[in-house]
Design an enzyme around this catalytic site. Structure first.
Site, PDB file in Angstrom:
ATOM      1  N   SER A 178     -48.042-172.703  31.194  1.00 11.69           N
ATOM      2  CA  SER A 178     -49.188-173.130  30.378  1.00 11.69           C
ATOM      3  C   SER A 178     -50.386-172.201  30.488  1.00 11.69           C
ATOM      4  O   SER A 178     -51.464-172.537  29.992  1.00 11.69           O
ATOM      5  CB  SER A 178     -49.619-174.539  30.808  1.00 11.69           C
ATOM      6  OG  SER A 178     -48.575-175.473  30.626  1.00 11.69           O
ATOM      7  N   GLU A 208     -59.657-126.638  77.327  1.00 10.85           N
ATOM      8  CA  GLU A 208     -58.650-125.708  76.808  1.00 10.85           C
ATOM      9  C   GLU A 208     -59.181-124.296  76.573  1.00 10.85           C
ATOM     10  O   GLU A 208     -58.450-123.324  76.742  1.00 10.85           O
ATOM     11  CB  GLU A 208     -58.070-126.254  75.488  1.00 10.85           C
ATOM     12  CG  GLU A 208     -57.233-127.504  75.633  1.00 10.85           C
ATOM     13  CD  GLU A 208     -55.850-127.231  76.210  1.00 10.85           C
ATOM     14  OE1 GLU A 208     -55.537-126.062  76.496  1.00 10.85           O
ATOM     15  OE2 GLU A 208     -55.086-128.189  76.381  1.00 10.85           O
TER      16      GLU A 208
END
Length: 714
Positions: free
Chosen positions: A358, A99
């Site tokens: 419990s 690029e």
């Protein structure tokens, strides 16, 4: 005279020329200064629009900074922040070579590229190649504009402005964050995760080439929709990299053979409930670091989805895994399927208030140990009893007679637990929990919890229960759990003594293992676990909580809307999952801790007299109005019964009762008989001669007993 006049004229001309030069160049200088001032003013008045790269997806990371979950930004875009140091250097070399080869040298505009592009335009009469630098592309990403001459000039000015203000790595970081990669993906991190399932720190040449070319035409080159176009574009980049010397010929050839990704992978979506929780708690924070282990979290989420297939269509699973010493949460599952509306998957059941069944019994017994009311070898009665108008029953509606406290807790018997709580005090239990930051929740119509507290008559969350059990594992010191390094170092508060916690751990570690899990200590389950299960009234909640020296695990199974799940309870539903989770955790180096100094390790006969038997404060057995008294009609009290001997085995002894309210429960020598409670008779098979105590209980709480002698018949 002439010479003097000439010299004067010459001086005059020189002065005039100097004035002229100062006037001309001074004007230019002023113009330049004015232009610079204008540019600086414009730069200050129109700064680069950097709001977009700052508005990145909120990220939730694990303890090793691996992505757990990310949230989309406006428009439904995945925009993950990226820095140059986090990206594979090979990709960066390929990007710059393809690029903008002179990116490191220019100031935003590449003069050579501009001259080339302009010349080709004039020669061909149309644009042939572009001259955009990466800085210009970054400017266009920051401020999209039409592809016109005015737009291009504005783009160039923005590029110059970016180079003036920021360094190369900062500009490149903005590009790596905003570049489009198809669909709703922005930035190289989102692209790498979506197309390759990994962070961009390590990429193959083929992967890097695809990521280089995708931003040029992200919609047209999507590999999942247009694989041939994507392959052609990728190979074009690879060939150019070969010509430029970035890759050698072998690398190019191998990369061109590498298959393209064929599907779009959504970003990681782990621990979504915790992610939502952290984001809600700190809405202005974009980076949330947790203490979770991503591998463990992923495994447990898959395990929960597998286990939910055995549950009702609307049932779910929640779990927590905590490291004991640091109290760091290593795994957090709020529901077994976040996206399943039938299972109310988006409700965080880690924080939902539910009945614990419990699960609070160990705390009650622990307070009893500290109060010197009981010892693990203390004998306690499990018989029908009424406590201040409250008549508890056991889970299986049977009674064990006289048992040790150890056996009562291991078998999760209800009546002994209520008997201990009656003396410890339910208000005191609630107060102690509130003092250490674990407040119980109960019906606002009642100012204080009552005796049903120990059987699930209050509300707690999974997070609170796990915090409590981490306290058991840490010698009775309770402190908040830690979800991430931002959480303060927890300050612990004492709830129980080390001795009481050692008793609890030793009792729960030696409890019988559920029949549908592997025995602790086997090859597949290599270490013992101190664990407790719980089931709320009506089978609405199934719990299992356990700990070893290093970790504590909590599991909840049930339906979020509170519907019952008959047949699913803690021991057969939550406990197997608990043991499977422990099998995935490291085995502690020290599996069994030595008892604290002063711990009373004696047999029952060696206990002090006041600890040998627990005397519960109970009312007389319940009497229902107009109910005939319960009595044993056979065998007759004090009688001697001769039973035939059949090859060394005594015949069964019939037991017959009258009166009372069915169902009836029979005990012989403190052991329950497996007989139908809806009949008034039963049969007992004696194992030899001698005295036997026979007891029967009815539904109303009445009892009757008799002592008989068994003799072998001739």
């Amino acid at each position: 005279m002439t010479d003097l006049s000439t010299m004067t004229d010459l001086s005059t001309k020189i002065l005039e020329r100097q004035r002229l030069i100062r006037y001309r160049y001074g004007g230019w200088l002023i113009a330049v200064l004015i232009m610079i001032a204008c540019l600086l003013g414009l730069d200050s008045w129109l700064p680069p629009p950097l709001e977009k790269p700052r508005q990145t997806s909120v990220l939730v990371l694990d303890a090793r900074d691996r992505l757990l979950r990310s949230f989309t930004v406006a428009g439904g875009l995945w925009r993950l922040p990226a820095r140059v140091a986090e990206v594979d250097p090979l990709y960066l070399r390929m990007l710059l070579a393809y690029e903008d080869r002179r990116f490191a040298d220019h100031s935003g505009l590449d003069p050579l590229a501009l001259i080339r592009a302009l010349g080709q335009w004039l020669w061909h009469g149309r644009p042939v190649s572009g001259a955009s630098t990466l800085t210009m592309q970054t400017a266009r990403l920051l401020e999209p504009h039409p592809r016109t001459l005015a737009g291009k000039i504005g783009e160039m000015l923005r590029a110059l402005q970016l180079e003036w203000r920021y360094g190369k790595d900062e500009i490149l970081g903005v590009y790596l964050t905003l570049a489009p990669y198809g669909g709703n993906l922005e930035g190289i991190r989102a692209a790498s995760l979506a197309w390759f399932g990994k962070e961009p720190g390590r990429l193959t040449p083929a992967e890097a080439a695809l990521l280089v070319v995708l931003p040029q035409a992200p919609s047209r080159l999507r590999p999942d929709r247009f694989p041939e176009r994507a392959r052609t574009a990728r190979d074009k980049v690879l060939v150019r990299m070969g010509r430029l010397g970035v890759l050698n010929a072998q690398q190019v050839a191998e990369a061109r053979q590498e298959p393209l990704p064929t599907r779009y992978r959504p970003p990681p979506f782990l621990a979504p409930h915790l992610a939502d929780r952290l984001r809600t708690a700190r809405p202005d924070t974009t980076l949330h670091r947790t203490d979770l282990d991503r591998d463990l979290q992923h495994t447990l989420e898959a395990l929960a989805r597998q286990q939910q297939a055995q549950l009702e269509r609307s049932a779910s699973i929640a779990l927590l895994v905590v490291e004991n010493r640091s109290r760091r949460v290593l795994a957090y599952l709020g529901a077994s399927d976040f996206f399943d509306a039938r299972r109310s998957g988006q409700i965080d059941m880690v924080r939902a208030i539910r009945s614990p069944g419990s699960a609070l019994k160990p705390l009650v017994y622990g307070l009893g140990f500290d109060d010197l009311l009981i010892h693990p070898e203390t004998l306690i009665d499990d018989v029908p009893s009424r406590f201040a108008g409250y008549t508890p029953t056991n889970f299986h509606h049977t009674h064990a007679g006289q048992v040790t406290v150890r056996e009562a807790l291991q078998q999760s018997l209800n009546i002994p637990a209520v008997a201990v709580l009656a003396q410890v005090g339910p208000a005191r239990v609630a107060s102690r929990l509130r003092e250490v930051g674990l407040p119980l929740h109960w019906n606002a119509a009642h100012p204080q919890p009552g005796l049903p507290l120990v059987l699930g008559g209050v509300g707690v969350t999974l997070e609170e229960l796990v915090t409590l059990y981490v306290g058991f594992a840490n010698g009775g010191t309770v402190a908040p759990l830690r979800f991430g390094p931002a959480d303060p170092q927890p300050v612990g508060q004492a709830l129980l003594t080390e001795t009481a916690c050692w008793y609890l751990a030793e009792i729960l570690r030696t409890a019988p293992t559920p029949g549908n899990v592997l025995t602790p200590g086997s090859v597949a389950s290599p270490h013992p676990i101190a664990y407790k299960t719980g089931t709320s009234y009506g089978f609405r909640d199934a719990w299992a909580l356990g700990f070893d020296a290093d970790h504590t695990v909590g599991v909840w199974v049930g339906q979020p809307d509170g519907s019952p799940s008959p047949g699913h309870y803690g021991r057969n539903t939550a406990a197997p999952l608990l043991f499977r989770i422990f099998d995935l955790l490291p085995v502690p180096t020290a599996q069994v801790q030595a008892p604290p100094p002063g711990t009373l390790l004696v047999s029952r006969d060696q206990l002090p007299e006041r600890l040998r038997y627990f005397r519960s404060a109970v009312d007389t057995p319940a009497k229902l109005t107009n109910t005939p008294p319960l009595d044993i009609t056979f065998p007759v009290a004090g009688s001697t019964v001769e039973l035939p001997d059949r090859d060394g085995t005594l015949a069964d002894l019939p037991l017959v009762a009258k009166g009372g309210v069915k169902p009836l429960r029979w005990l012989v020598n403190g052991q329950p008989l497996n007989a139908s409670g809806w009949r008034r008779d039963a049969f007992w098979a004696p194992d030899g001669e001698g005295m036997a105590r026979i007891t029967v209980f009815d539904q109303s709480g009445q009892s009757a007993d008799t002592d008989v002698w068994i003799r072998r018949g001739q």
